[in-house]
Write an enzyme that holds these catalytic residues in place. Structure first.
Site, PDB file in Angstrom:
ATOM      1  N   ARG A 257       0.973  -1.025   0.077  1.00  0.00           N
ATOM      2  CA  ARG A 257       0.336   0.161  -0.053  1.00  0.00           C
ATOM      3  C   ARG A 257       0.838   1.461   0.301  1.00  0.00           C
ATOM      4  O   ARG A 257       1.591   1.421   1.132  1.00  0.00           O
ATOM      5  CB  ARG A 257      -0.707   0.554   1.636  1.00  0.00           C
ATOM      6  CG  ARG A 257      -1.321   1.544   1.388  1.00  0.00           C
ATOM      7  CD  ARG A 257      -2.696   1.413   2.263  1.00  0.00           C
ATOM      8  NE  ARG A 257      -2.134   1.010   4.142  1.00  0.00           N
ATOM      9  CZ  ARG A 257      -1.889   1.526   4.841  1.00  0.00           C
ATOM     10  NH1 ARG A 257      -1.600   2.537   4.404  1.00  0.00           N
ATOM     11  NH2 ARG A 257      -1.237   1.050   5.977  1.00  0.00           N
ATOM     12  N   HIS A 261      -4.160   4.338   4.718  1.00  0.00           N
ATOM     13  CA  HIS A 261      -5.044   3.362   4.796  1.00  0.00           C
ATOM     14  C   HIS A 261      -6.352   3.192   4.024  1.00  0.00           C
ATOM     15  O   HIS A 261      -7.015   2.951   3.541  1.00  0.00           O
ATOM     16  CB  HIS A 261      -5.160   2.948   6.631  1.00  0.00           C
ATOM     17  CG  HIS A 261      -6.477   2.003   6.465  1.00  0.00           C
ATOM     18  ND1 HIS A 261      -6.566   0.439   5.732  1.00  0.00           N
ATOM     19  CD2 HIS A 261      -7.622   1.540   6.859  1.00  0.00           C
ATOM     20  CE1 HIS A 261      -6.969   0.041   6.010  1.00  0.00           C
ATOM     21  NE2 HIS A 261      -7.380   1.140   7.338  1.00  0.00           N
ATOM     22  N   TYR A 270       3.809   5.902  11.010  1.00  0.00           N
ATOM     23  CA  TYR A 270       3.902   4.668  11.265  1.00  0.00           C
ATOM     24  C   TYR A 270       5.187   4.431  10.094  1.00  0.00           C
ATOM     25  O   TYR A 270       6.235   2.956  10.963  1.00  0.00           O
ATOM     26  CB  TYR A 270       2.917   3.824  11.351  1.00  0.00           C
ATOM     27  CG  TYR A 270       2.282   3.896  10.011  1.00  0.00           C
ATOM     28  CD1 TYR A 270       2.473   2.878   9.155  1.00  0.00           C
ATOM     29  CD2 TYR A 270       1.251   5.030  11.158  1.00  0.00           C
ATOM     30  CE1 TYR A 270       1.174   2.880   8.724  1.00  0.00           C
ATOM     31  CE2 TYR A 270      -0.209   4.708   9.430  1.00  0.00           C
ATOM     32  CZ  TYR A 270       0.120   3.283   8.196  1.00  0.00           C
ATOM     33  OH  TYR A 270      -0.423   4.054   7.078  1.00  0.00           O
TER      34      TYR A 270
END
Length: 370
Positions: A257, A261, A270
């Site tokens: 990805r 998200h 992160y």
């Protein structure tokens, strides 16, 4: 560094576009000539543009939310184009490229995310259920539908799309048990994009996710999810197995990805930027373009055609999204039940009086009163 090793993943195109021969897999894509490869390239470019336009619409306040698929085009197009029209898709919220393959109207991709409808499309118009937001629930729906196919004696197939994070959900494991028990004609297609929101896949999977399925009695395939040829071949293998009574198959498409998200997420909090550099070199569109170039099929005419198609699609998506009318307030009660329902009627009357108390007489008198 790469979070998941690729040594055991099927790969037919290297990141630089070199073709790798595989005697066991090559026959499954032997029909893909230069024209078919160009069509796959067009598909991936167009859906990437759809994704970019929808993301821009969200940033501009035209959508409430959008789940980007950037980087996962090959996994979705390669599998989506392998399906027959009578196969049935059960997806999560990120499979907009699969919906594109099924023939969804562009406006229906953004309708829910704009907040003007509770469902984007009629599932039976394109044989694809509307996206499931509850993580992993669609695997049970796909298995149940596959059992229905089996009972009807048909040879169509159900396919469930989900991410790596969903494999920790009970629903997915229950679906695998049922599918194995009854040898249902269903494909479990896991897009391992390395991040379950902010948790890396290595936290929940210390071995390849595809290794789990054999424990349920389901054969599995692990493919390079950024290789559209490998994905299509694996999906065709699984489809053939299901159509001929071989039961379910689990496919793990190892991809990444590249974006957040959803547009509400900030992956910089992160994720190591080095990962993006490494996966950027594995870009699915660039590798197919390189392969086509080596075949002499990546021509200026192709580039112009694809660019024009992507531009036209983006314009249509934006115009359709912005022009969507807001729903009438009382329409929230429409189609809740197929038959008249006294509770719904009472709530409609109460809400009508509430709207009238606010002076919204016109809105209070509209809606499909049953």
């Amino acid at each position: 560094m790469l979070l998941v090793p690729f040594e055991d993943a099927i790969q037919l195109l290297t990141p630089t576009g070199e073709r790798i021969g595989n005697p066991a897999i090559d026959p499954w894509i032997a029909d893909l000539d230069a024209a078919a490869l160009a069509d796959l390239y067009e598909d991936m470019v167009v859906v990437r543009r759809i994704d970019a336009e929808a993301t821009a619409l969200q940033r501009q306040g035209q959508l409430g939310l959008w789940p980007p698929l950037l980087g996962q085009e090959a996994a979705q197009i390669g599998s989506g184009r392998a399906l027959r029209p009578d196969d049935f898709v059960f997806s999560s919220y990120r499979e907009n490229a699969v919906a594109y393959c099924r023939g969804v109207r562009l406006a229906d991709l953004t309708r829910v995310w704009r907040g003007v409808a509770s469902s984007g499309w009629n599932p039976y118009d394109i044989n694809m259920a509307t996206p499931q937001v509850i993580i992993g629930a669609q695997t049970l729906h796909a298995t149940g539908y596959a059992l229905g196919i089996q009972a009807d004696g048909d040879d169509s197939v159900a396919i469930a799309y989900f991410g790596d994070g969903a494999t920790s959900e009970g629903d997915v494991n229950e679906a695998l048990v049922f599918a194995a028990t009854f040898q249902a004609p269903v494909i479990f297609f896991c897009q391992n994009n390395h991040w379950a929101i902010s948790e890396p896949v290595g936290l929940q999977a210390h071995r390849p996710i595809a290794d789990r399925a054999p424990g349920f009695g389901i054969p599995s395939l692990r493919v390079d999810g950024n290789d559209v040829l490998a994905v299509m071949a694996a999906t065709r293998i699984a489809l053939d197995r299901a159509r001929t009574g071989g039961g379910p198959t689990f496919i793990e498409a190892v991809t990444y990805r590249m974006g957040p998200h959803t547009t509400a997420d900030d992956p910089t909090r992160y994720r190591d930027p080095v990962e993006l550099e490494e996966w950027g070199a594995r870009d699915p569109i660039a590798r197919l373009a390189a392969y086509l170039r080596g075949l002499g099929g990546f021509t200026p005419e192709l580039e112009q055609r694809v660019s024009a198609k992507a531009d036209a699609v983006a314009v249509e998506l934006r115009a359709a999204t912005i022009s969507m009318p807001d729903p009438e307030p009382l329409s929230v009660f429409d189609n809740v039940y197929a038959e008249p329902n006294t509770t719904i009627e009472r709530e409609r009357e109460q809400y009508t009086r509430y709207l009238q108390s606010l002076g919204e007489t016109d809105a209070a008198t509209q809606g499909d009163h049953r």
